[in-house]
Design a protein around this motif. Structure first.
Motif: not given
Length: 296
Positions: A16, A139, A143, A289
């Motif tokens: 993130a 997230f 990712t 996400p």
């Protein structure tokens, strides 16, 4: 724009932070306020009964360890970043803190739970989504961070959520990076037994086919959000999917999108876009996400 990023030192929250750090155009365009928030659970009472136990020093040491361990990711964020350490239960403290400080967005990790755990046990991210008054971008540690050219999909039904979320995406489109593209996605049922809401609002011509009814449902759902993008001069594509949203949305998202946008509640033909069903299933089934917009 005020953005809160809950952290715990784990790999998913690092993703993130990397996403935030990659949005240099966004920092230049919107000058956002980014605050990293570390919430540690209270220590058990038994530990505090030891002689000369300094609870404040204990919490401070743990906070320093977390911030130090994430220094590389934090230093990569453009501009000034505020760091806040709190004590309490994260599932309660994070949304409460965000609501009290009028955050515009929470960006957090999903904590890497499996699909089954996410569906039936819940998590801090799910609790935050349920209680927050602002959108939450979730997230996973797998990712892939893309600095630009993100493909963003907004899943809508015929509820007021679609136009509201379209306004949010348009206002903060720089957050998704340069050259981001947007899609408005609607899932229509594949079974005539699940007739759309508008079927009950008046007689349907007997010559109308099920495919034509699906088309009317699709047009009614995407019309207003698409108009929002058109008025703002932001290119957008309308996409019709057929089937069960819990099945077709994750599959389409994994194959075509970089970010999926959904609502905590909705009012579609199947009453499916409600927190705990399609949105929860999407969080569990995909590694993308997911930006979840509250229906408040």
């Amino acid at each position: 724009m005020r953005v809160i990023v809950p952290v715990d030192g784990g790999r998913d929250c690092r993703e993130a932070i990397r996403f935030i750090a990659s949005k240099k155009d966004w920092f230049e365009q919107e000058k956002p306020e980014v605050e990293l928030v570390y919430v540690q659970k209270p220590i058990v009472e038994r530990a505090t009964e030891q002689a000369e136990f300094d609870m404040g020093a204990y919490y401070e040491a743990r906070s320093k360890a977390v911030w130090s361990g994430m220094r590389e990711e934090i230093d990569a964020i453009p501009g000034d970043v505020k760091k806040t350490s709190l004590v309490g239960h994260p599932a309660q403290v994070i949304p409460q803190y965000a609501n009290e400080h009028k955050a515009d967005l929470i960006v957090m990790g999903a904590r890497g739970l499996s699909a089954l755990q996410n569906l039936y046990l819940g998590s801090v991210s799910l609790a935050t989504i349920a209680s927050s008054k602002c959108p939450v971008l979730v997230f996973r540690q797998t990712t892939e961070v893309k600095p630009s050219g993100l493909h963003v999909g907004l899943s809508v039904d015929d509820s007021p959520f679609g136009p509201k979320c379209a306004d949010y995406l348009i206002a903060h489109r720089h957050f998704f990076g340069k050259d981001a593209t947007f899609e408005i996605i609607n899932v229509v049922p594949d079974d005539p037994l699940y007739a759309p809401d508008f079927v009950n609002e008046g007689p349907i011509p007997p010559q109308m086919t099920w495919e034509e009814i699906q088309g009317l449902e699709f047009e009614a759902s995407v019309k207003s959000p698409v108009e929002k993008f058109d008025i703002a001069g932001v290119p957008v594509k309308a996409v019709k999917l057929i089937g069960n949203p819990e099945d077709v949305l994750p599959k389409y998202a994994d194959e075509h999108l970089d970010v999926m946008v959904m609502g905590t509640h909705g009012k579609g033909a199947l009453r499916s876009l409600v927190f705990g069903s399609s949105t929860r299933a999407m969080i569990a089934a995909t590694n993308l996400p997911i930006l979840v917009v509250p229906n408040v």
